[in-house]
Enzyme design. Sequence first.
Site, PDB file in Angstrom:
ATOM      1  N   TYR A  36      38.848  -9.141 -11.026  1.00  0.00           N
ATOM      2  CA  TYR A  36      38.439  -7.964 -11.826  1.00  0.00           C
ATOM      3  C   TYR A  36      38.303  -8.338 -13.315  1.00  0.00           C
ATOM      4  O   TYR A  36      37.745  -7.577 -14.093  1.00  0.00           O
ATOM      5  CB  TYR A  36      39.454  -6.815 -11.735  1.00  0.00           C
ATOM      6  CG  TYR A  36      39.723  -6.267 -10.355  1.00  0.00           C
ATOM      7  CD1 TYR A  36      38.963  -6.634  -9.249  1.00  0.00           C
ATOM      8  CD2 TYR A  36      40.759  -5.347 -10.158  1.00  0.00           C
ATOM      9  CE1 TYR A  36      39.239  -6.124  -7.986  1.00  0.00           C
ATOM     10  CE2 TYR A  36      41.035  -4.831  -8.898  1.00  0.00           C
ATOM     11  CZ  TYR A  36      40.277  -5.228  -7.824  1.00  0.00           C
ATOM     12  OH  TYR A  36      40.560  -4.702  -6.583  1.00  0.00           O
ATOM     13  N   LEU A 171      38.194   7.750  -4.547  1.00  0.00           N
ATOM     14  CA  LEU A 171      37.253   8.786  -5.018  1.00  0.00           C
ATOM     15  C   LEU A 171      35.839   8.501  -4.516  1.00  0.00           C
ATOM     16  O   LEU A 171      34.863   9.012  -5.065  1.00  0.00           O
ATOM     17  CB  LEU A 171      37.263   8.851  -6.557  1.00  0.00           C
ATOM     18  CG  LEU A 171      38.640   9.079  -7.191  1.00  0.00           C
ATOM     19  CD1 LEU A 171      38.527   9.170  -8.711  1.00  0.00           C
ATOM     20  CD2 LEU A 171      39.296  10.332  -6.629  1.00  0.00           C
ATOM     21  N   ASN A 221      42.923  13.073 -13.026  1.00  0.00           N
ATOM     22  CA  ASN A 221      43.441  12.439 -11.814  1.00  0.00           C
ATOM     23  C   ASN A 221      44.967  12.447 -11.734  1.00  0.00           C
ATOM     24  O   ASN A 221      45.539  12.204 -10.672  1.00  0.00           O
ATOM     25  CB  ASN A 221      42.906  11.008 -11.695  1.00  0.00           C
ATOM     26  CG  ASN A 221      41.397  10.990 -11.547  1.00  0.00           C
ATOM     27  OD1 ASN A 221      40.777  12.017 -11.267  1.00  0.00           O
ATOM     28  ND2 ASN A 221      40.792   9.832 -11.752  1.00  0.00           N
TER      29      ASN A 221
HETATM   30  N1  LIG Z   1      41.698  -4.426  -2.479  1.00  0.00           N
HETATM   31  C1  LIG Z   1      40.391  -4.326  -2.551  1.00  0.00           C
HETATM   32  O1  LIG Z   1      39.631  -5.053  -1.883  1.00  0.00           O
HETATM   33  C2  LIG Z   1      39.797  -3.280  -3.453  1.00  0.00           C
HETATM   34  C3  LIG Z   1      38.439  -2.946  -3.337  1.00  0.00           C
HETATM   35  C4  LIG Z   1      37.940  -1.941  -4.164  1.00  0.00           C
HETATM   36  C5  LIG Z   1      38.771  -1.307  -5.069  1.00  0.00           C
HETATM   37  N2  LIG Z   1      40.081  -1.683  -5.187  1.00  0.00           N
HETATM   38  C6  LIG Z   1      40.983  -1.033  -6.182  1.00  0.00           C
HETATM   39  O2  LIG Z   1      40.883   0.377  -6.052  1.00  0.00           O
HETATM   40  C7  LIG Z   1      40.532   0.936  -7.315  1.00  0.00           C
HETATM   41  C8  LIG Z   1      39.761   2.224  -7.162  1.00  0.00           C
HETATM   42  O3  LIG Z   1      38.576   2.038  -6.436  1.00  0.00           O
HETATM   43  P1  LIG Z   1      37.116   1.982  -7.111  1.00  0.00           P
HETATM   44  O4  LIG Z   1      37.220   1.567  -8.514  1.00  0.00           O
HETATM   45  O5  LIG Z   1      36.284   1.177  -6.177  1.00  0.00           O
HETATM   46  O6  LIG Z   1      36.572   3.456  -7.000  1.00  0.00           O
HETATM   47  P2  LIG Z   1      37.122   4.972  -7.151  1.00  0.00           P
HETATM   48  O7  LIG Z   1      38.443   4.977  -7.785  1.00  0.00           O
HETATM   49  O8  LIG Z   1      36.947   5.614  -5.830  1.00  0.00           O
HETATM   50  O9  LIG Z   1      36.015   5.606  -8.101  1.00  0.00           O
HETATM   51  C9  LIG Z   1      35.849   5.233  -9.434  1.00  0.00           C
HETATM   52  C10 LIG Z   1      34.674   6.028  -9.980  1.00  0.00           C
HETATM   53  O10 LIG Z   1      34.999   7.412  -9.980  1.00  0.00           O
HETATM   54  C11 LIG Z   1      34.821   7.941 -11.288  1.00  0.00           C
HETATM   55  N3  LIG Z   1      35.861   8.958 -11.513  1.00  0.00           N
HETATM   56  C12 LIG Z   1      37.170   8.757 -11.787  1.00  0.00           C
HETATM   57  N4  LIG Z   1      37.830   9.925 -11.891  1.00  0.00           N
HETATM   58  C13 LIG Z   1      36.905  10.901 -11.692  1.00  0.00           C
HETATM   59  C14 LIG Z   1      36.975  12.307 -11.707  1.00  0.00           C
HETATM   60  N5  LIG Z   1      38.127  12.953 -11.908  1.00  0.00           N
HETATM   61  N6  LIG Z   1      35.819  13.007 -11.485  1.00  0.00           N
HETATM   62  C15 LIG Z   1      34.645  12.360 -11.273  1.00  0.00           C
HETATM   63  N7  LIG Z   1      34.517  11.017 -11.240  1.00  0.00           N
HETATM   64  C16 LIG Z   1      35.647  10.291 -11.460  1.00  0.00           C
HETATM   65  C17 LIG Z   1      34.968   6.775 -12.231  1.00  0.00           C
HETATM   66  O11 LIG Z   1      34.280   7.043 -13.435  1.00  0.00           O
HETATM   67  P3  LIG Z   1      34.774   6.491 -14.884  1.00  0.00           P
HETATM   68  O12 LIG Z   1      35.277   5.104 -14.682  1.00  0.00           O
HETATM   69  O13 LIG Z   1      33.531   6.561 -15.702  1.00  0.00           O
HETATM   70  O14 LIG Z   1      35.839   7.409 -15.413  1.00  0.00           O
HETATM   71  C18 LIG Z   1      34.305   5.665 -11.420  1.00  0.00           C
HETATM   72  O15 LIG Z   1      32.899   5.738 -11.508  1.00  0.00           O
HETATM   73  C19 LIG Z   1      39.744  -0.203  -7.972  1.00  0.00           C
HETATM   74  O16 LIG Z   1      39.527   0.018  -9.354  1.00  0.00           O
HETATM   75  C20 LIG Z   1      40.613  -1.370  -7.628  1.00  0.00           C
HETATM   76  O17 LIG Z   1      41.760  -1.380  -8.467  1.00  0.00           O
HETATM   77  C21 LIG Z   1      40.615  -2.631  -4.368  1.00  0.00           C
END
Ligand SMILES: NC(=O)c1ccc[n+]([C@@H]2O[C@H](COP(=O)([O-])OP(=O)(O)OC[C@H]3O[C@@H](n4cnc5c(N)ncnc54)[C@H](OP(=O)(O)O)[C@@H]3O)[C@@H](O)[C@H]2O)c1
Length: 254
Positions: A36, A171, A221
Amino acid sequence: MPMLGLGTWQLTHDTAATVEEALRLGYRMIDTAVDYETQPGIGEGIRRSGLDRQDFYLVTKVEENEDAYRGTVRDLRELDLDHADLMLLHRPPPGGAGQELWAGLIRAKEDGLTRDIGVSNYKIEQIEELIDATGEVPTVNQIEWTPFGWSPQMLDYCRQRRIVVQAYSPLTRAERLTDDKLAGIASEYGKSPAQVLIRWNLQRGVSAIPKANRRDHLTENLEVFDFELADTHMEQLNGLDEHWSALGPAPMYV
Ligand SMILES: NC(=O)c1ccc[n+]([C@@H]2O[C@H](COP(=O)([O-])OP(=O)(O)OC[C@H]3O[C@@H](n4cnc5c(N)ncnc54)[C@H](OP(=O)(O)O)[C@@H]3O)[C@@H](O)[C@H]2O)c1
């Protein structure tokens, strides 16, 4: 382990300031990984927050193509921490469960480099293979997990084994927030679809690590402890499963 944390994939724009702000707002768990490229910024944000080490829970990962022990040491150096709280195998290596990787994390735990160890993107059979080989049960399986893509078998299995399911991309990476059924349920509580998705996890004992860069998202959140989804709404959300994934054809553990 706190049940709600901050994801940091793609949080590359001013990571330190966002992490400092998140900790100030009340986040107590941060999730990262070497790929990351947020580890140095997280370390800086933690330092700026002035929090004591025991007051936050740091989750990071080692990759499937490296030595797990050395990867742990590298992560800690990037974070400028002397230990992690949870080290995960980011994903199983091709064609196996990664017994050698797991042995490396067990050694890292024995040496005090991390308090807990776990896995990510693992199927049930792969977790069983690691347990059979070492007797060590992972603390967590971090997997993609939303009402649109989740697995009752995985949830039951993890409950039996006392493994915490940690929901990543909780999300839907903002792809399904306008879903009619989800939005309808959210409006009944005066909450946002994102808050309902987080709450759905917490009510089932599933940890969630939503990522947010925007300050209003960071705040929103966290505001998920002042309402409770009724059983009927939980069931409606459970029923939305279609093995959907934001990242591939289906969640990796299915
Ligand atoms: N282990 C693995 O293989 C793996 C894979 C994927 C992810 N992860 C971890 O899981 C974390 C979360 O998953 P993700 O980043 O893929 O996606 P997510 O948390 O499902 O979604 C993030 C998106 O949602 C938006 N968002 C956040 N809060 C919101 C709200 N209250 N209303 C509307 N939109 C909102 C964010 O916008 P803004 O950023 O513009 O606020 C961003 O575009 C990652 O950051 C990582 O740490 C792990």
